[in-house]
Design a protein around this motif. Structure first.
Motif, PDB file in Angstrom:
ATOM      1  N   ALA A   8       0.830  -1.192   0.000  1.00 34.95           N
ATOM      2  CA  ALA A   8       0.000   0.000   0.000  1.00 34.95           C
ATOM      3  C   ALA A   8       0.864   1.241   0.000  1.00 34.95           C
ATOM      4  O   ALA A   8       2.055   1.202   0.343  1.00 34.95           O
ATOM      5  N   SER A   9       0.258   2.335  -0.394  1.00 32.85           N
ATOM      6  CA  SER A   9       0.899   3.648  -0.354  1.00 32.85           C
ATOM      7  C   SER A   9      -0.130   4.611   0.229  1.00 32.85           C
ATOM      8  O   SER A   9      -1.307   4.569  -0.144  1.00 32.85           O
ATOM      9  N   TRP A  10       0.309   5.477   1.144  1.00 31.58           N
ATOM     10  CA  TRP A  10      -0.655   6.345   1.837  1.00 31.58           C
ATOM     11  C   TRP A  10      -0.049   7.709   2.067  1.00 31.58           C
ATOM     12  O   TRP A  10       1.162   7.840   2.287  1.00 31.58           O
ATOM     13  N   GLN A  11      -0.881   8.740   2.015  1.00 35.69           N
ATOM     14  CA  GLN A  11      -0.416  10.102   2.248  1.00 35.69           C
ATOM     15  C   GLN A  11      -1.536  10.929   2.872  1.00 35.69           C
ATOM     16  O   GLN A  11      -2.685  10.872   2.432  1.00 35.69           O
ATOM     17  N   GLU A  12      -1.171  11.698   3.896  1.00 36.52           N
ATOM     18  CA  GLU A  12      -2.149  12.595   4.513  1.00 36.52           C
ATOM     19  C   GLU A  12      -2.371  13.799   3.609  1.00 36.52           C
ATOM     20  O   GLU A  12      -1.429  14.392   3.082  1.00 36.52           O
ATOM     21  N   GLN A  13      -3.640  14.179   3.437  1.00 43.15           N
ATOM     22  CA  GLN A  13      -3.999  15.290   2.571  1.00 43.15           C
ATOM     23  C   GLN A  13      -4.058  16.605   3.358  1.00 43.15           C
ATOM     24  O   GLN A  13      -4.121  16.599   4.584  1.00 43.15           O
ATOM     25  N   PRO A  14      -4.032  17.739   2.661  1.00 45.83           N
ATOM     26  CA  PRO A  14      -4.079  19.042   3.342  1.00 45.83           C
ATOM     27  C   PRO A  14      -5.289  19.202   4.271  1.00 45.83           C
ATOM     28  O   PRO A  14      -5.216  19.929   5.257  1.00 45.83           O
ATOM     29  N   ASP A  15      -6.396  18.527   3.941  1.00 45.03           N
ATOM     30  CA  ASP A  15      -7.591  18.651   4.780  1.00 45.03           C
ATOM     31  C   ASP A  15      -7.560  17.713   5.975  1.00 45.03           C
ATOM     32  O   ASP A  15      -8.538  17.622   6.734  1.00 45.03           O
ATOM     33  N   GLY A  16      -6.440  16.995   6.145  1.00 42.10           N
ATOM     34  CA  GLY A  16      -6.313  16.092   7.278  1.00 42.10           C
ATOM     35  C   GLY A  16      -6.794  14.682   7.003  1.00 42.10           C
ATOM     36  O   GLY A  16      -6.591  13.786   7.826  1.00 42.10           O
ATOM     37  N   GLN A  17      -7.450  14.470   5.860  1.00 41.00           N
ATOM     38  CA  GLN A  17      -7.905  13.136   5.491  1.00 41.00           C
ATOM     39  C   GLN A  17      -6.759  12.352   4.863  1.00 41.00           C
ATOM     40  O   GLN A  17      -5.744  12.930   4.454  1.00 41.00           O
ATOM     41  N   GLY A  18      -6.922  11.042   4.761  1.00 41.38           N
ATOM     42  CA  GLY A  18      -5.884  10.209   4.177  1.00 41.38           C
ATOM     43  C   GLY A  18      -6.287   9.649   2.827  1.00 41.38           C
ATOM     44  O   GLY A  18      -7.443   9.260   2.626  1.00 41.38           O
ATOM     45  N   LEU A  19      -5.347   9.636   1.896  1.00 35.78           N
ATOM     46  CA  LEU A  19      -5.580   9.061   0.572  1.00 35.78           C
ATOM     47  C   LEU A  19      -4.599   7.910   0.377  1.00 35.78           C
ATOM     48  O   LEU A  19      -3.396   8.069   0.571  1.00 35.78           O
ATOM     49  N   GLY A  20      -5.114   6.759   0.001  1.00 37.07           N
ATOM     50  CA  GLY A  20      -4.255   5.596  -0.140  1.00 37.07           C
ATOM     51  C   GLY A  20      -4.381   4.921  -1.490  1.00 37.07           C
ATOM     52  O   GLY A  20      -5.334   5.163  -2.251  1.00 37.07           O
ATOM     53  N   GLY A  21      -3.425   4.081  -1.783  1.00 34.70           N
ATOM     54  CA  GLY A  21      -3.465   3.236  -2.963  1.00 34.70           C
ATOM     55  C   GLY A  21      -3.037   1.840  -2.567  1.00 34.70           C
ATOM     56  O   GLY A  21      -2.223   1.669  -1.655  1.00 34.70           O
ATOM     57  N   TRP A  22      -3.596   0.847  -3.200  1.00 36.26           N
ATOM     58  CA  TRP A  22      -3.193  -0.527  -2.932  1.00 36.26           C
ATOM     59  C   TRP A  22      -2.773  -1.204  -4.229  1.00 36.26           C
ATOM     60  O   TRP A  22      -3.231  -0.860  -5.312  1.00 36.26           O
ATOM     61  N   GLY A  23      -1.836  -2.150  -4.094  1.00 37.35           N
ATOM     62  CA  GLY A  23      -1.344  -2.909  -5.231  1.00 37.35           C
ATOM     63  C   GLY A  23      -1.320  -4.384  -4.906  1.00 37.35           C
ATOM     64  O   GLY A  23      -1.101  -4.773  -3.750  1.00 37.35           O
ATOM     65  N   LEU A  24      -1.547  -5.204  -5.903  1.00 41.98           N
ATOM     66  CA  LEU A  24      -1.668  -6.647  -5.698  1.00 41.98           C
ATOM     67  C   LEU A  24      -1.121  -7.388  -6.903  1.00 41.98           C
ATOM     68  O   LEU A  24      -1.448  -7.052  -8.046  1.00 41.98           O
ATOM     69  N   SER A 120       6.773  -4.949  -7.456  1.00 45.58           N
ATOM     70  CA  SER A 120       5.711  -4.671  -8.414  1.00 45.58           C
ATOM     71  C   SER A 120       4.446  -4.197  -7.702  1.00 45.58           C
ATOM     72  O   SER A 120       3.792  -3.244  -8.139  1.00 45.58           O
ATOM     73  N   ALA A 121       4.098  -4.853  -6.584  1.00 48.85           N
ATOM     74  CA  ALA A 121       2.921  -4.441  -5.816  1.00 48.85           C
ATOM     75  C   ALA A 121       3.095  -3.020  -5.282  1.00 48.85           C
ATOM     76  O   ALA A 121       2.147  -2.225  -5.255  1.00 48.85           O
ATOM     77  N   HIS A 122       4.315  -2.699  -4.867  1.00 50.00           N
ATOM     78  CA  HIS A 122       4.594  -1.362  -4.343  1.00 50.00           C
ATOM     79  C   HIS A 122       4.415  -0.297  -5.431  1.00 50.00           C
ATOM     80  O   HIS A 122       3.819   0.768  -5.194  1.00 50.00           O
ATOM     81  N   LEU A 123       4.913  -0.558  -6.627  1.00 51.44           N
ATOM     82  CA  LEU A 123       4.762   0.380  -7.726  1.00 51.44           C
ATOM     83  C   LEU A 123       3.287   0.563  -8.107  1.00 51.44           C
ATOM     84  O   LEU A 123       2.839   1.681  -8.394  1.00 51.44           O
ATOM     85  N   LEU A 124       2.544  -0.520  -8.100  1.00 44.88           N
ATOM     86  CA  LEU A 124       1.119  -0.441  -8.398  1.00 44.88           C
ATOM     87  C   LEU A 124       0.402   0.436  -7.372  1.00 44.88           C
ATOM     88  O   LEU A 124      -0.449   1.258  -7.724  1.00 44.88           O
ATOM     89  N   ALA A 125       0.746   0.243  -6.096  1.00 49.41           N
ATOM     90  CA  ALA A 125       0.109   1.017  -5.037  1.00 49.41           C
ATOM     91  C   ALA A 125       0.446   2.496  -5.149  1.00 49.41           C
ATOM     92  O   ALA A 125      -0.425   3.364  -4.992  1.00 49.41           O
TER      93      ALA A 125
END
Length: 250
Positions: A8-24, A120-125
């Motif tokens: 997975a890859s995750w980052q906190e957004q300016p509004d305090g919410q979190g946006l993530g991506g997942w790879g498989l 590869s999963a990391h790049l996808l995420a």
């Protein structure tokens, strides 16, 4: 046995919410690797990675064992015990309910991110989190392995053994390497592998050297005598819609 490599890859957004991506990356016996990715709102990286596990359960063949490989200990605990750290309880319950409904025998196992399927999963995420997607997901996938040998059984001199594995076919080529050429032997092997690609194919190349990878990405860095061959190979690949992805270094 079916295997799923998740990240997975995750980052906190300016509004305090979190946006993530997942790879498989899903491996099934006798088949090429299948790759999936997605973007989601997530409170943290653990939640995004557990979503990748859920998608692996949904994508894996029903009624068969599935081993999930991850470098995240919280996910291993959630999958193994059916419960997770604070904030993951509901998600881990959903994973186990889904695996039960599909008749999967599910287990989790640690895998370092340095492994090629984990990479590869990391790049996808990462791509999914950024909203870029991975253009090559819809292309025919071909695994490529490059093995350089000081003396080849068929040539008597240095050679590269290039193996391509695509759906329904395996291709092996023994490529003589010219040590006097301005093009490095590892790059000669890579260009031979790319030359075997079909139009619109996505090559996942293993054991390409750092030199070969660098020249493929930046042909202008090649010696004057080597530049034309690399530039021509890149142009031909682009015209035919062939994409090259490198996993690890030979």
């Amino acid at each position: 046995m079916n295997h799923a490599f998740v990240d997975a890859s995750w980052q906190e957004q300016p509004d305090g919410q979190g946006l993530g991506g997942w790879g498989l990356v899903l491996l099934r016996p006798g088949q090429l690797a299948a790759r999936y990715q997605g973007q989601l709102d997530a409170p943290d990286n653990n939640a995004a990675e557990l979503r990748a596990v859920l998608e692996a359960v949904r994508a894996a063949p029903a009624g068969e064992p599935l081993t999930v490989h991850t470098d995240n200990q919280a996910v291993i605990v959630a999958v193994s015990r059916g419960r997770g750290p604070q904030g993951l309880t509901e998600a881990s319950r959903e994973v186990h309910e889904e695996s039960g409904d599909r008749g999967l025998s599910l287990r989790a196992k640690y895998a370092p991110r340095t492994g090629r399927h984990m990479q590869s999963a990391h790049l996808l995420a990462n791509d999914a989190r950024k909203g870029q997607g991975t253009a090559s997901l819809g292309l025919p996938q071909t695994d490529v392995l490059i093995e350089q040998r000081p003396v080849g059984p068929e040539t008597g001199g240095p050679e590269a053994r290039v193996s391509l594995r695509r759906v329904g076919e395996r291709v092996t080529a023994h490529v003589p390497l010219d040590p006097l050429s301005p093009l490095p032997p590892s790059a000669q092997a890579l260009l031979a592998a790319v030359g075997l690609a079909r139009p619109g194919e996505h090559l996942t190349v293993r054991r390409a050297s750092k030199v070969a990878q660098a020249l493929w990405h930046r042909p202008e860095r090649a010696l004057p005598g080597a530049y034309p061959a690399v530039a021509q190979a890149r142009t031909q690949a682009d015209e035919q819609g062939v994409q090259v992805e490198f996993l690890g270094v030979g």
